[in-house]
Design an enzyme around this catalytic site. Sequence first.
Site, PDB file in Angstrom:
ATOM      1  N   GLY A 135     -25.385 -22.958 -36.906  1.00  0.00           N
ATOM      2  CA  GLY A 135     -25.085 -21.530 -36.710  1.00  0.00           C
ATOM      3  C   GLY A 135     -23.595 -21.240 -36.814  1.00  0.00           C
ATOM      4  O   GLY A 135     -22.764 -22.058 -36.431  1.00  0.00           O
ATOM      5  N   MET A 191     -26.504 -14.348 -29.327  1.00  0.00           N
ATOM      6  CA  MET A 191     -27.542 -15.162 -28.682  1.00  0.00           C
ATOM      7  C   MET A 191     -27.020 -16.555 -28.417  1.00  0.00           C
ATOM      8  O   MET A 191     -26.349 -17.162 -29.260  1.00  0.00           O
ATOM      9  CB  MET A 191     -28.775 -15.224 -29.552  1.00  0.00           C
ATOM     10  CG  MET A 191     -29.444 -13.891 -29.603  1.00  0.00           C
ATOM     11  SD  MET A 191     -31.164 -14.050 -30.038  1.00  0.00           S
ATOM     12  CE  MET A 191     -31.627 -12.326 -29.968  1.00  0.00           C
ATOM     13  N   SER A 205     -28.126 -20.137 -25.722  1.00  0.00           N
ATOM     14  CA  SER A 205     -28.983 -20.652 -24.649  1.00  0.00           C
ATOM     15  C   SER A 205     -28.317 -20.420 -23.294  1.00  0.00           C
ATOM     16  O   SER A 205     -28.989 -20.202 -22.283  1.00  0.00           O
ATOM     17  CB  SER A 205     -29.217 -22.150 -24.845  1.00  0.00           C
ATOM     18  OG  SER A 205     -29.738 -22.374 -26.132  1.00  0.00           O
ATOM     19  N   GLY A 240     -32.074 -27.327 -27.636  1.00  0.00           N
ATOM     20  CA  GLY A 240     -33.251 -26.739 -26.986  1.00  0.00           C
ATOM     21  C   GLY A 240     -32.950 -25.387 -26.361  1.00  0.00           C
ATOM     22  O   GLY A 240     -31.929 -24.773 -26.612  1.00  0.00           O
ATOM     23  N   TYR A 241     -33.918 -24.928 -25.543  1.00  0.00           N
ATOM     24  CA  TYR A 241     -33.904 -23.584 -24.962  1.00  0.00           C
ATOM     25  C   TYR A 241     -33.729 -22.576 -26.107  1.00  0.00           C
ATOM     26  O   TYR A 241     -32.804 -21.786 -26.143  1.00  0.00           O
ATOM     27  CB  TYR A 241     -32.835 -23.429 -23.877  1.00  0.00           C
ATOM     28  CG  TYR A 241     -33.302 -22.485 -22.799  1.00  0.00           C
ATOM     29  CD1 TYR A 241     -34.271 -22.880 -21.879  1.00  0.00           C
ATOM     30  CD2 TYR A 241     -32.837 -21.174 -22.719  1.00  0.00           C
ATOM     31  CE1 TYR A 241     -34.745 -22.008 -20.916  1.00  0.00           C
ATOM     32  CE2 TYR A 241     -33.303 -20.294 -21.775  1.00  0.00           C
ATOM     33  CZ  TYR A 241     -34.254 -20.718 -20.877  1.00  0.00           C
ATOM     34  OH  TYR A 241     -34.729 -19.854 -19.919  1.00  0.00           O
ATOM     35  N   LYS A 273     -22.115 -19.084 -35.046  1.00  0.00           N
ATOM     36  CA  LYS A 273     -21.519 -18.757 -33.744  1.00  0.00           C
ATOM     37  C   LYS A 273     -20.597 -19.894 -33.307  1.00  0.00           C
ATOM     38  O   LYS A 273     -19.545 -19.672 -32.743  1.00  0.00           O
ATOM     39  CB  LYS A 273     -22.589 -18.510 -32.677  1.00  0.00           C
ATOM     40  CG  LYS A 273     -21.936 -18.049 -31.366  1.00  0.00           C
ATOM     41  CD  LYS A 273     -22.943 -17.570 -30.370  1.00  0.00           C
ATOM     42  CE  LYS A 273     -23.656 -18.718 -29.725  1.00  0.00           C
ATOM     43  NZ  LYS A 273     -22.767 -19.532 -28.861  1.00  0.00           N
ATOM     44  N   ASP A 274     -21.024 -21.123 -33.603  1.00  0.00           N
ATOM     45  CA  ASP A 274     -20.175 -22.284 -33.329  1.00  0.00           C
ATOM     46  C   ASP A 274     -19.350 -22.549 -34.590  1.00  0.00           C
ATOM     47  O   ASP A 274     -19.539 -23.555 -35.282  1.00  0.00           O
ATOM     48  CB  ASP A 274     -21.042 -23.491 -32.973  1.00  0.00           C
ATOM     49  CG  ASP A 274     -21.844 -23.238 -31.713  1.00  0.00           C
ATOM     50  OD1 ASP A 274     -21.238 -23.142 -30.648  1.00  0.00           O
ATOM     51  OD2 ASP A 274     -23.077 -23.086 -31.810  1.00  0.00           O
ATOM     52  N   GLY A 300     -31.687 -16.956 -32.480  1.00  0.00           N
ATOM     53  CA  GLY A 300     -30.636 -17.547 -33.318  1.00  0.00           C
ATOM     54  C   GLY A 300     -31.111 -18.864 -33.915  1.00  0.00           C
ATOM     55  O   GLY A 300     -30.995 -19.105 -35.118  1.00  0.00           O
ATOM     56  N   HIS A 301     -31.678 -19.742 -33.057  1.00  0.00           N
ATOM     57  CA  HIS A 301     -32.204 -21.011 -33.561  1.00  0.00           C
ATOM     58  C   HIS A 301     -33.322 -20.764 -34.574  1.00  0.00           C
ATOM     59  O   HIS A 301     -33.415 -21.437 -35.592  1.00  0.00           O
ATOM     60  CB  HIS A 301     -32.806 -21.843 -32.414  1.00  0.00           C
ATOM     61  CG  HIS A 301     -31.818 -22.296 -31.395  1.00  0.00           C
ATOM     62  ND1 HIS A 301     -31.836 -21.848 -30.092  1.00  0.00           N
ATOM     63  CD2 HIS A 301     -30.793 -23.181 -31.478  1.00  0.00           C
ATOM     64  CE1 HIS A 301     -30.870 -22.436 -29.416  1.00  0.00           C
ATOM     65  NE2 HIS A 301     -30.220 -23.242 -30.233  1.00  0.00           N
TER      66      HIS A 301
HETATM   67  O1  PAF Z   1     -24.856 -26.623 -31.570  1.00  0.00           O
HETATM   68  C1  PAF Z   1     -25.529 -27.369 -30.831  1.00  0.00           C
HETATM   69  O2  PAF Z   1     -26.545 -26.975 -30.235  1.00  0.00           O
HETATM   70  C2  PAF Z   1     -25.066 -28.803 -30.636  1.00  0.00           C
HETATM   71  O3  PAF Z   1     -23.687 -28.889 -30.580  1.00  0.00           O
HETATM   72  C3  PAF Z   1     -25.648 -29.774 -31.675  1.00  0.00           C
HETATM   73  C4  PAF Z   1     -25.155 -29.431 -33.074  1.00  0.00           C
HETATM   74  C5  PAF Z   1     -27.169 -29.714 -31.644  1.00  0.00           C
HETATM   75  C6  PAF Z   1     -25.207 -31.199 -31.364  1.00  0.00           C
HETATM   76  O4  PAF Z   1     -25.636 -31.602 -30.104  1.00  0.00           O
END
Ligand code: PAF
Length: 282
Positions: free
Chosen positions: A147, A184, A186, A31-32, A149-150, A36-37
């Site tokens: 994403g 970006m 949250s 959320g938030y 970024k992670d 990017g999302h």
């Molecule tokens: O990247 C995220 O926002 C979280 O780690 C995910 C993949 C939604 C799992 O909670």
Amino acid sequence: MKVTGSIAEIRALSRQWHTEGERVGLVPTMGYLHEGHLSLVQRSRELADRTVVSIFVNPTQFGPGEDLDTYPRDLDRDLELCSSEQVDAVFIPSADTFYAPGHSTWVEETALSKGLCGGSRPRHFRGVTTVVTKLFNAVQPDLAVFGRKDAQQALVIQRMVRDLDIPVEIHLGDIIREADGVAMSSRNARLNEVERVRARALNHGLKAAGGLCESGERRAAVLLSAVEKALREADAEIDYVELVGLESLQPVSELTAPALLAVAVRIGATRLIDNCILRPRG
Ligand code: PAF
């Protein structure tokens, strides 16, 4: 747009879409939502006939003393954004229903999860892989978009899906940056004005290393110290700055093949990560 917290309901909807021959994409989020999302949502809409966004601040991926309670939340705004992006369904499980009392089953990747963020957040990836598996089981998507970024999370999830034969295609979306280069996130919402300026140091550091790489530098120590210098100048508390193999996530001392330059810092109370891929010249 269907909004539900019920596993049975989202699964039935997904089954109905599948019966109609439609492919279902999932964008898992906490959320938030930000641009990017939304870029991941757009990717899912290109790849699938139906897109589900999940919004769940997953308690099991936060360690003691981390920011679970203060993680930014704004469900009304998230739903408005999803609706304007023509998302088909939003899955919002509650923590109580998603994790039954006495939950004691975990999905754990045990190699790629160990270094980088796993070093300072030992249970983090176990929480991520467990919740992503649960989200896949609930939504039963054909594909999911995460994403870059992670970057470590993306690799861990790809490994989990491969190792456990989970029938979900994993797609990755690029890092989306603010005009000043800050990736970006949250968590940027938690930075005060001064911290927000200091946060530019992550991208500055990565760019400094990228510039050195462009001019032929291959020694990891030199590339890493360029990033560290930028971070120290911004008074960022460094968790790690590492150059690691793209597939192995193991540290490399010399850039002989494309490698991931990854950074995690704390600025004030906020933990930020960023990364880029460095490619040796020539
Ligand atoms: O990247 C995220 O926002 C979280 O780690 C995910 C993949 C939604 C799992 O909670």
